[in-house]
Design a protein around this motif. Structure first.
Motif, mmCIF file in Angstrom:
data_model
loop_
_atom_site.group_PDB
_atom_site.id
_atom_site.type_symbol
_atom_site.label_atom_id
_atom_site.label_comp_id
_atom_site.label_asym_id
_atom_site.label_seq_id
_atom_site.Cartn_x
_atom_site.Cartn_y
_atom_site.Cartn_z
ATOM 1 N N GLU A 2 -30.212 19.324 33.254
ATOM 2 C CA GLU A 2 -28.877 18.628 32.469
ATOM 3 C C GLU A 2 -29.697 18.684 30.788
ATOM 4 O O GLU A 2 -29.104 18.913 29.716
ATOM 5 C CB GLU A 2 -28.258 17.869 33.432
ATOM 6 N N ALA A 3 -30.387 17.743 31.428
ATOM 7 C CA ALA A 3 -31.656 17.887 30.265
ATOM 8 C C ALA A 3 -31.748 19.511 29.377
ATOM 9 O O ALA A 3 -31.113 19.429 27.764
ATOM 10 C CB ALA A 3 -32.535 16.992 30.368
ATOM 11 N N PHE A 30 -40.194 15.499 34.025
ATOM 12 C CA PHE A 30 -39.697 14.720 34.461
ATOM 13 C C PHE A 30 -40.364 15.050 35.764
ATOM 14 O O PHE A 30 -41.019 16.266 35.611
ATOM 15 C CB PHE A 30 -37.979 15.576 34.929
ATOM 16 N N GLN A 59 -33.253 14.886 43.905
ATOM 17 C CA GLN A 59 -32.224 15.523 44.090
ATOM 18 C C GLN A 59 -31.980 14.857 42.090
ATOM 19 O O GLN A 59 -31.267 16.083 41.315
ATOM 20 C CB GLN A 59 -31.191 15.512 44.713
ATOM 21 N N GLU A 60 -31.830 13.452 42.072
ATOM 22 C CA GLU A 60 -31.478 12.878 40.737
ATOM 23 C C GLU A 60 -32.265 13.603 39.982
ATOM 24 O O GLU A 60 -31.595 13.857 38.427
ATOM 25 C CB GLU A 60 -31.719 11.562 41.055
ATOM 26 N N ALA A 61 -34.040 13.173 39.809
ATOM 27 C CA ALA A 61 -34.759 14.682 39.017
ATOM 28 C C ALA A 61 -34.364 15.618 38.126
ATOM 29 O O ALA A 61 -34.150 15.799 37.571
ATOM 30 C CB ALA A 61 -35.984 13.538 39.423
ATOM 31 N N SER A 98 -34.694 22.204 42.696
ATOM 32 C CA SER A 98 -34.199 22.464 41.541
ATOM 33 C C SER A 98 -33.144 22.997 42.094
ATOM 34 O O SER A 98 -32.203 24.032 40.859
ATOM 35 C CB SER A 98 -35.030 22.325 41.106
ATOM 36 N N SER A 123 -31.514 17.623 38.548
ATOM 37 C CA SER A 123 -30.445 16.785 38.161
ATOM 38 C C SER A 123 -30.064 16.756 36.660
ATOM 39 O O SER A 123 -29.911 18.398 35.470
ATOM 40 C CB SER A 123 -29.263 15.961 38.534
ATOM 41 N N GLU A 124 -30.806 15.389 36.386
ATOM 42 C CA GLU A 124 -31.353 15.595 35.128
ATOM 43 C C GLU A 124 -31.981 15.824 33.971
ATOM 44 O O GLU A 124 -32.154 16.644 32.794
ATOM 45 C CB GLU A 124 -32.102 13.748 34.562
ATOM 46 N N ALA A 125 -33.281 17.018 34.903
ATOM 47 C CA ALA A 125 -34.226 17.331 34.285
ATOM 48 C C ALA A 125 -33.232 18.843 33.561
ATOM 49 O O ALA A 125 -33.082 19.435 32.669
ATOM 50 C CB ALA A 125 -35.054 18.056 35.141
ATOM 51 N N ARG A 169 -24.951 23.899 40.096
ATOM 52 C CA ARG A 169 -24.609 24.123 38.635
ATOM 53 C C ARG A 169 -24.074 25.554 38.416
ATOM 54 O O ARG A 169 -22.572 25.771 37.457
ATOM 55 C CB ARG A 169 -25.104 23.241 37.808
ATOM 56 N N TYR A 183 -39.638 19.446 28.789
ATOM 57 C CA TYR A 183 -39.464 18.145 29.436
ATOM 58 C C TYR A 183 -39.948 17.380 30.478
ATOM 59 O O TYR A 183 -40.188 18.154 31.225
ATOM 60 C CB TYR A 183 -37.346 18.574 30.023
#
Length: 342
Positions: A112-113, A99, A104-106, A160, A108-110, A167, A97
């Motif tokens: 979740e993916a 990223f 924090q947003e990036a 991270s 989290s997106e990584a 999570r 992936y």
């Protein structure tokens, strides 16, 4: 009672007391079950090169499902090809992936993916290997370079770790979060004013989370490697001060593969502070504070004793080399127009 019998009883009592203390100290460590990555989802940041890639390959060989995260898409695909070449069985899920992980947003997106191919389940282990060093003298730094130094070391790990711990708690996942600091998280060295503070901060975060995440049965580990011979190391050597290079001449260093093995063995044994070289063990045992002992308490006590003397002599020698470099350093500063002419 004769003096001989009294001595015998006293000696026997002392031996029993010492033996009991040793058993008390060693027993909780020696009975830990060893972690096995086979069939588990391992999430590795900085997984396209260096330690991250070497660790991802090692985990793949041992049957883990592996997700690697990094910025460069081309390097990620090359890394994924290497993982595929080392898969232990056809059922392993191996993914890459792209990223940046700088927020924090990036982060989290990584994460979740990476959970999607696993039915939304949280990774069993999160390895935070991403990081970068750009050495230089402190008086040459700017606000931008100082902030970037913390971004490239501490914040890459902290964001991270935060999204992973949240999570894990939300999904009741009793997993692992593994930080990668550096031996420079134990002490400072000329030229690392933008790097060493971040590595100390990672240690502070890991120390805090080791205790706090006990509330949720989440294990925390931190790896403190010496110099690793990686593409990043070659890049930092191009800008590293001459004095720093000289001070590091005696540092043998580790290959990425050797470092990955050391990290893995420490996690497998359940160690908190993971060190895998003689010098790193000396620093760990002399700066551990209230951190847990390693898997061999008596060995740690021996390292602590040696380090009390050895590190004092080492520091004295390093300081002497720095002082002796003053003239050469003044000439360097003058060439950069930093030092006013006399």
């Amino acid at each position: 009672m004769s003096n001989g019998n009294m001595f015998h009883l006293t000696f026997t009592g002392a031996v029993l007391l010492v033996s009991t203390l040793v058993i008390i100290m060693v027993w909780p460590i020696s009975t830990r079950s060893r972690w096995n990555p086979s069939g588990r989802h391992c999430y590795v940041t900085g997984g396209s090169s260096g330690l991250g890639l070497a660790l991802a390959i090692l985990l793949t060989k041992r049957g883990a499902d592996v997700s690697i995260v990094a910025r460069n898409e081309e390097n990620l695909q090359k890394a994924l090809t290497q993982l595929e070449a080392h898969r232990a069985n056809p059922n392993q899920i191996l993914r890459a992936y792209s990223f940046s992980l700088g927020s924090q947003e990036a982060a989290s997106e990584a994460l979740e993916a990476a959970c999607v191919p696993h039915g939304g389940q949280t990774p069993d282990a999160v390895f935070l290997c991403a990081g970068k060093s750009t050495p230089g003298f402190f008086i040459e730094q700017t606000e931008e370079s100082m902030r970037k130094g913390m971004d490239d070391s501490y914040w890459l790990a902290a964001w991270s770790a935060m999204v992973a711990s949240k999570r894990m708690v939300r999904t009741r996942t009793e997993g692992k979060i593994v930080f990668v600091s550096s031996i420079l998280g134990y002490f400072g060295l000329v030229g690392y004013s933008t790097y060493s503070p971040g590595k100390h901060a990672i240690r502070g975060l890991a120390e805090t989370l080791r205790q706090e995440l006990l509330l949720y049965s989440i294990d925390v580990h931190i790896y403190m490697p010496v110099t690793m011979f990686t593409p990043g190391y070659e890049e930092e050597n191009r800008v590293k001060p001459e004095l720093t290079l000289k001070l590091e001449e005696s540092d043998g260093g580790l290959t990425s593969e050797k470092a990955a093995e050391g990290l893995y063995e420490g996690v497998k044994k359940g160690e908190f502070h993971i060190t895998d070289t003689f010098i790193a063990n000396l620093f760990r045992t002399n700066t551990r504070g209230s951190s847990p002992f390693g898997s061999n308490v008596l060995k740690d006590l021996l390292f602590g004793f040696i380090g009390t003397i050895g590190l004092t002599l080492w520091r004295r020698d390093v300081d002497k080399q720095v002082v002796n470099h003053r003239r050469a350093h003044s000439e360097y500063l003058a060439s950069k127009s930093i030092l006013k002419p006399e």
